[in-house]
Design a protein around this motif. Structure first.
Motif, PDB file in Angstrom:
ATOM      1  N   HIS A  32       0.834  -1.214   0.000  1.00 59.98           N
ATOM      2  CA  HIS A  32       0.000   0.000   0.000  1.00 59.98           C
ATOM      3  C   HIS A  32       0.866   1.260   0.000  1.00 59.98           C
ATOM      4  O   HIS A  32       0.593   2.207  -0.769  1.00 59.98           O
ATOM      5  N   PHE A  35       2.487   1.754  -3.577  1.00 61.01           N
ATOM      6  CA  PHE A  35       1.605   2.155  -4.672  1.00 61.01           C
ATOM      7  C   PHE A  35       0.795   3.412  -4.355  1.00 61.01           C
ATOM      8  O   PHE A  35       0.237   4.018  -5.267  1.00 61.01           O
ATOM      9  N   ASP A  38       2.585   9.036  -4.515  1.00 59.05           N
ATOM     10  CA  ASP A  38       2.328   9.693  -5.806  1.00 59.05           C
ATOM     11  C   ASP A  38       3.467  10.615  -6.240  1.00 59.05           C
ATOM     12  O   ASP A  38       3.261  11.513  -7.069  1.00 59.05           O
ATOM     13  N   ARG A  55       3.674   3.731  -9.301  1.00 56.58           N
ATOM     14  CA  ARG A  55       2.478   2.956  -9.631  1.00 56.58           C
ATOM     15  C   ARG A  55       2.119   3.088 -11.103  1.00 56.58           C
ATOM     16  O   ARG A  55       1.875   2.093 -11.793  1.00 56.58           O
ATOM     17  N   ASP A  56       2.090   4.320 -11.624  1.00 56.31           N
ATOM     18  CA  ASP A  56       1.697   4.529 -13.015  1.00 56.31           C
ATOM     19  C   ASP A  56       2.703   3.918 -13.982  1.00 56.31           C
ATOM     20  O   ASP A  56       2.319   3.315 -15.000  1.00 56.31           O
ATOM     21  N   VAL A  59       2.326   0.011 -13.944  1.00 57.67           N
ATOM     22  CA  VAL A  59       1.128  -0.418 -14.677  1.00 57.67           C
ATOM     23  C   VAL A  59       1.345  -0.249 -16.179  1.00 57.67           C
ATOM     24  O   VAL A  59       0.947  -1.110 -16.986  1.00 57.67           O
ATOM     25  N   PRO A  79      -8.892   1.816 -12.410  1.00 59.85           N
ATOM     26  CA  PRO A  79      -7.799   2.100 -11.466  1.00 59.85           C
ATOM     27  C   PRO A  79      -7.697   1.110 -10.315  1.00 59.85           C
ATOM     28  O   PRO A  79      -6.595   0.693  -9.947  1.00 59.85           O
ATOM     29  N   THR A  83      -4.416  -1.336  -9.740  1.00 57.90           N
ATOM     30  CA  THR A  83      -3.566  -1.289  -8.546  1.00 57.90           C
ATOM     31  C   THR A  83      -3.456  -2.666  -7.898  1.00 57.90           C
ATOM     32  O   THR A  83      -2.361  -3.104  -7.521  1.00 57.90           O
ATOM     33  N   ASP A  84      -4.589  -3.374  -7.776  1.00 59.19           N
ATOM     34  CA  ASP A  84      -4.550  -4.711  -7.161  1.00 59.19           C
ATOM     35  C   ASP A  84      -3.705  -5.672  -7.990  1.00 59.19           C
ATOM     36  O   ASP A  84      -2.890  -6.435  -7.443  1.00 59.19           O
TER      37      ASP A  84
END
Length: 477
Positions: A32, A35, A38, A55-56, A59, A79, A83-84
């Motif tokens: 957590h 990810f 930011d 995170r971005d 992905v 989204p 994330t998961d």
């Protein structure tokens, strides 16, 4: 007290079939913090000067993998699911998820174990399985990069010094960290290895997440120039550095037992969801058993004399055949006091009250019998193989096509190359007359070259007298 990771330590999560993966197993709070950060500090060649968060960028690396199917890409547009799935992919990236694990209830192969993950199944969507996720990550490379992917930390830094930023995609960079865990730990983490960041220990999740992001930035964006001294204006500073020691990895905070107990707590809603997912899995297993039982009953009713005919299968392994199945899934394998078992084709057959006729083998084991063989020509080796006579080839119970003409080994090899998908689900492996005949020929060639039968011996072989001169004539019929 923190412990170092030995080479012999088993990093992957080890659970039985049907057992859920909890937040403590995943170290969910660590994921957590990673990810949820930011900080837009990572370069993406396709976005130009615009920086992205970890995170971005992670992905995006999954989306650009050539092995990511269209259905997965469509779900990654959401989204929450993205994330998961990225959290699960990161655990696969560092070796915490074994390639024997599967995360969707419809899984039918016995080569993997099913595990619900309540904390990462907040939305509908297939989380795939370990092998597919790892393959997606392995094939995530920079545009135009097909080989010479950096494999060591030194090779990564060499690319950075040569001006190539980023030197690799995030997934491949993390593979380098995992493969050189001890080296990364000695260089940057004092008494911890890299994989220790993702294992349960007494350091805080937030400090471990920041140390991980520091490593990613250090190797993805490159260390600062000038012997690791940051410029006076702060340019090139690693945004995840220790505030009290600029340029160095953040300090890992050691928790007391009471503080550690407050992390990765399993909420009640996750426990309830785990029970529902297990029940869903049991229902799918039971439905599969009912279908197989119905097929067996229909075959028994349509066979003269009531002898059960061989069920028409596709060579699939049963979804309940996995050894060590959990108690909830074992109960689903019982039906009217008749325990289903796997037959030789991987399908289900009932052991009570009737016993299926044994399968007629394609091969026969040949044992030399002096009393039945003439003295000339010389006696054959003690053990050899032969295939059935040509007139019996289309009468054995396996064949679904009575008029199928045999292919040569070359023709069959070309057919497999032209028509099969190497990444197809193991549940979809072909099982027809041509495949079995090709396997028979290959086994005969191997037996002939070795001068003895394969080890272990194939099941269902019968002993018959056979002259050595028959060998070559029967081999390629």
């Amino acid at each position: 007290m923190r412990t170092k990771t030995s080479r012999a330590r088993h990093v992957a999560i080890d659970h039985s079939d049907g057992e859920p993966l909890t937040r403590a197993d995943l170290q969910y709070d660590l994921l957590h913090h990673i990810f949820a950060d930011d900080t837009k500090a990572f370069s993406d060649p396709q976005t130009g000067p615009t920086k992205l968060s970890f995170r971005d960028l992670f992905v995006n690396a999954i989306l650009r993998s050539p092995k990511a199917k269209a259905v997965l890409k469509e779900k990654l547009a959401l989204p929450a699911f993205a994330t998961d799935f990225a959290m699960l992919a990161l655990l696969t990236n560092v070796g915490r998820i074994a390639t024997t694990m599967s995360f969707f209830a419809e899984m039918r192969t016995s080569q993997r174990t099913y595990h619900p993950i309540p904390s990462l199944q907040r939305t509908s969507g297939n989380l795939l399985d370990g092998p597919r996720i790892k393959h997606i990550l392995k094939t995530s490379v920079l545009e135009g990069e097909t080989k010479h992917i950096p494999a060591t930390p030194a090779q990564v830094l060499a690319r950075v010094k040569a001006g190539q930023i980023p030197p690799a995609t995030l997934p491949n960079l993390i593979f380098v960290f995992s493969n050189h865990s001890a080296e990364i730990g000695r260089e940057h983490l004092s008494d911890m290895e890299f994989v220790d960041l993702f294992l349960p220990n007494d350091t805080s999740s937030a400090s471990r997440a920041r140390a991980f992001l520091w490593l990613c930035y250090h190797y993805h964006e490159g260390p600062p120039s000038g012997d690791d001294d940051y410029d006076s204006d702060g340019s090139g500073m690693n945004p995840f550095s220790d505030p009290d020691n600029i340029g160095k990895p953040p300090r890992l905070v050691v928790l007391s037992p009471d503080q550690a107990a407050l992390e990765n707590v399993e909420p009640e809603e996750d426990k309830a969801l785990a029970k529902r997912l297990i029940a869903q899995r049991e229902a799918i297993v039971q439905e599969h058993l009912l279908k197989e039982s119905a097929k067996e009953s229909q075959a028994r009713a349509t066979t003269p004399g009531g002898t059960p005919s061989p069920a028409k299968t596709k060579g699939k392994r049963s979804l309940t055949a996995k050894a060590g199945t959990s108690a909830p899934l074992k109960r689903a394998a019982k039906e009217e006091n008749s325990k289903p078992e796997l037959d030789d084709n991987g399908g289900f057959t009932s052991v009570a009250p009737e016993v299926s006729t044994p399968l007629r083998p394609i091969y026969r084991q040949v044992r030399y019998s002096p009393s039945r063989e003439p003295r000339s020509p010389p006696p054959p080796p003690p053990r050899a193989f032969s295939v059935l006579p040509p007139e019996q080839h289309h009468s054995h119970r396996y064949s679904p096509y009575k008029d199928s003409r045999p292919r040569t080994m070359l023709q069959h090899a070309w057919h497999v190359i032209a028509s099969s998908d190497p990444l197809a689900d193991s549940d979809e492996e072909p099982d027809d007359e041509h495949v079995r005949r090709d396997h028979a020929k290959r086994l005969s060639v191997i037996a002939r070259v070795r001068g003895k039968i394969p080890t272990p011996e194939p099941e269902g072989l019968r002993t018959i007298p056979l002259r050595l001169s028959h060998w070559h004539d029967d081999l390629f019929v």
